[in-house]
Enzyme design. Structure first.
Site, short mmCIF file in Angstrom:
data_model
loop_
_atom_site.label_atom_id
_atom_site.label_comp_id
_atom_site.label_asym_id
_atom_site.label_seq_id
_atom_site.Cartn_x
_atom_site.Cartn_y
_atom_site.Cartn_z
N ARG A 105 31.62 15.17 14.17
CA ARG A 105 30.86 14.31 14.17
C ARG A 105 28.85 14.28 14.28
O ARG A 105 28.95 15.26 16.30
CB ARG A 105 30.84 13.68 15.50
CG ARG A 105 31.06 11.78 15.98
CD ARG A 105 31.59 11.66 17.21
NE ARG A 105 30.76 9.97 17.52
CZ ARG A 105 31.30 8.97 16.60
NH1 ARG A 105 31.97 9.11 15.99
NH2 ARG A 105 30.34 7.92 18.16
N HIS A 132 30.46 6.05 8.09
CA HIS A 132 31.18 6.06 9.10
C HIS A 132 32.40 5.88 8.80
O HIS A 132 33.58 5.45 8.68
CB HIS A 132 30.61 5.03 10.07
CG HIS A 132 31.31 5.31 11.82
ND1 HIS A 132 31.93 6.53 11.32
CD2 HIS A 132 31.99 5.04 12.10
CE1 HIS A 132 33.42 6.39 12.67
NE2 HIS A 132 32.91 5.78 13.36
N GLN A 135 35.97 5.02 10.35
CA GLN A 135 36.06 3.71 11.14
C GLN A 135 36.55 2.74 10.28
O GLN A 135 37.34 1.64 10.41
CB GLN A 135 34.95 3.34 11.57
CG GLN A 135 34.81 2.25 12.12
CD GLN A 135 35.55 1.41 13.07
OE1 GLN A 135 35.19 2.83 14.20
NE2 GLN A 135 36.43 0.71 13.41
N ASP A 220 27.67 -4.97 14.17
CA ASP A 220 27.56 -3.50 15.35
C ASP A 220 25.83 -3.31 15.76
O ASP A 220 25.46 -4.60 16.15
CB ASP A 220 26.90 -2.21 14.42
CG ASP A 220 27.13 -0.83 14.90
OD1 ASP A 220 27.57 -0.85 16.03
OD2 ASP A 220 27.24 0.37 14.15
N CYS A 260 33.48 -2.34 15.60
CA CYS A 260 33.43 -0.82 15.87
C CYS A 260 33.68 0.07 17.35
O CYS A 260 34.09 0.87 17.06
CB CYS A 260 32.30 -0.10 15.12
SG CYS A 260 30.79 0.24 15.25
N ARG A 288 42.06 3.50 14.14
CA ARG A 288 41.58 4.42 14.21
C ARG A 288 42.77 5.58 14.22
O ARG A 288 43.11 6.21 13.58
CB ARG A 288 40.45 5.05 15.46
CG ARG A 288 39.25 3.46 15.41
CD ARG A 288 38.69 4.55 14.18
NE ARG A 288 37.89 5.69 13.69
CZ ARG A 288 36.90 6.16 14.89
NH1 ARG A 288 36.45 5.01 15.01
NH2 ARG A 288 36.77 7.65 14.63
#
Length: 306
Positions: A105, A132, A135, A220, A260, A288
């Site tokens: 990450r 990402h 996700q 987001d 997310c 997830r």
């Protein structure tokens, strides 16, 4: 067999992507034929390299390996020679001698690609400034659980053309649905990513008209990690792009709302939106774990039939 990495959704074929979603649902529901306790990765290790902090990413990956009978190692720049200037490729080669799979990450997608090119064990993108993809596996899994196939449906992204938006664009290609991207001028997603998606993706400026008849709406935060100094300007530029209950009322009757997380209530969403039954963000967050279990299994074992 050549090492498989998961740096974007496009590292999988559309058929493999659909398999992962169904496999994740099977794992979540305990529908494996391997018995009630499924621990395929005893004595195997996942290295988790974090240059960006996280709640959901760390807990989901660490829990996934524990439930699979393996072990996860948390590594921050303070804990590794990466933080002291060791070349990325050198770290990749060293860790590949000791662990079975690596999750990163980080900020730079180019740095992630450099790491993967030097690694002989699978590398998973747990977020970069450009993508990402983990996700999106959870997001499509959530949609599939609640509404069936995503193919041919219409999703609306409202907000910045950021890493999440880029992954939604790639998802439209992989899972064959229409995506309307709604953003202010100057905040569009990368043109090359748009061009590759063809007519599956369209750009809009008006959230009110863009959500008409949509099956799913998602957003987001307006200022992502590393953009905090732009917060005030972005709040001004994104005025009118907040997702509210009344905005969802313009979409399909069975519309779903995804985020997310973490969410900034009162900014990109209304204060009470996450309490609306159309918002399924908690199920999305929990998925997830299951989507990443299916991903780890696929990268280390290949397809496993339930």
């Amino acid at each position: 067999m050549a090492t498989r990495h998961f740096l974007t959704l496009l590292d999988l074929s559309p058929e493999e992507s659909r398999y992962l979603i169904q496999r994740a649902i099977s794992i979540k529901n305990g529908l494996m034929t391997q018995g009630p306790t499924y621990t395929p990765f005893a004595n195997r290790t996942l290295a988790m390299i974090f240059e960006k902090s996280s709640t959901r990413t760390r807990v989901s990956f660490e829990t996934a390996m524990a439930q699979f009978g393996g072990h996860a190692l948390f590594l921050s720049p303070r804990d590794t020679q990466l933080g002291r200037g060791e070349p990325i490729g050198d770290t990749a080669r060293v860790l590949a001698e000791m662990v079975d799979i690596v999750m990163i990450r980080t900020f730079s997608h180019q740095g992630l690609e450099e790491y993967a090119s030097a690694s002989r064990v699978p590398v998973i993108n747990a977020l970069t400034d450009d993508y990402h993809p983990c996700q999106l596996l959870a997001d499509v899994m959530t949609w599939t659980e609640l509404r069936g196939t995503i193919r041919g449906r219409t999703a609306v992204w409202i907000g910045d053309g950021n890493n999440m938006c880029h992954s939604w664009i790639n998802a439209a290609r992989q899972f064959d649905f229409q995506l309307r991207v709604v953003c202010p001028e100057g905040y569009e997603p990368r043109q090359d990513i748009l061009d590759a998606a063809g007519d599956r993706v369209t750009i809009h400026r008006n959230p009110q008209t863009a959500v008409d008849g949509a099956d799913l709406v998602t957003t987001d935060v307006w200022a992502s990690m590393g953009q905090e100094e732009e917060q005030t300007k972005r709040e001004s530029d994104f005025a009118g792009f907040q997702v509210t209950e009344s905005l969802l009322d313009r979409a399909a009757d069975d519309v779903l709302f995804l985020h997310c997380l973490p969410a900034h209530r009162g900014e990109e969403i209304s204060e009470t939106l996450l309490d609306d039954p159309r918002a399924v963000v908690w199920q999305e967050a929990g998925n997830r774990l299951h989507a990443q279990k299916a991903l780890i299994e696929f990268l280390l074992l290949g397809r496993v039939e339930a």
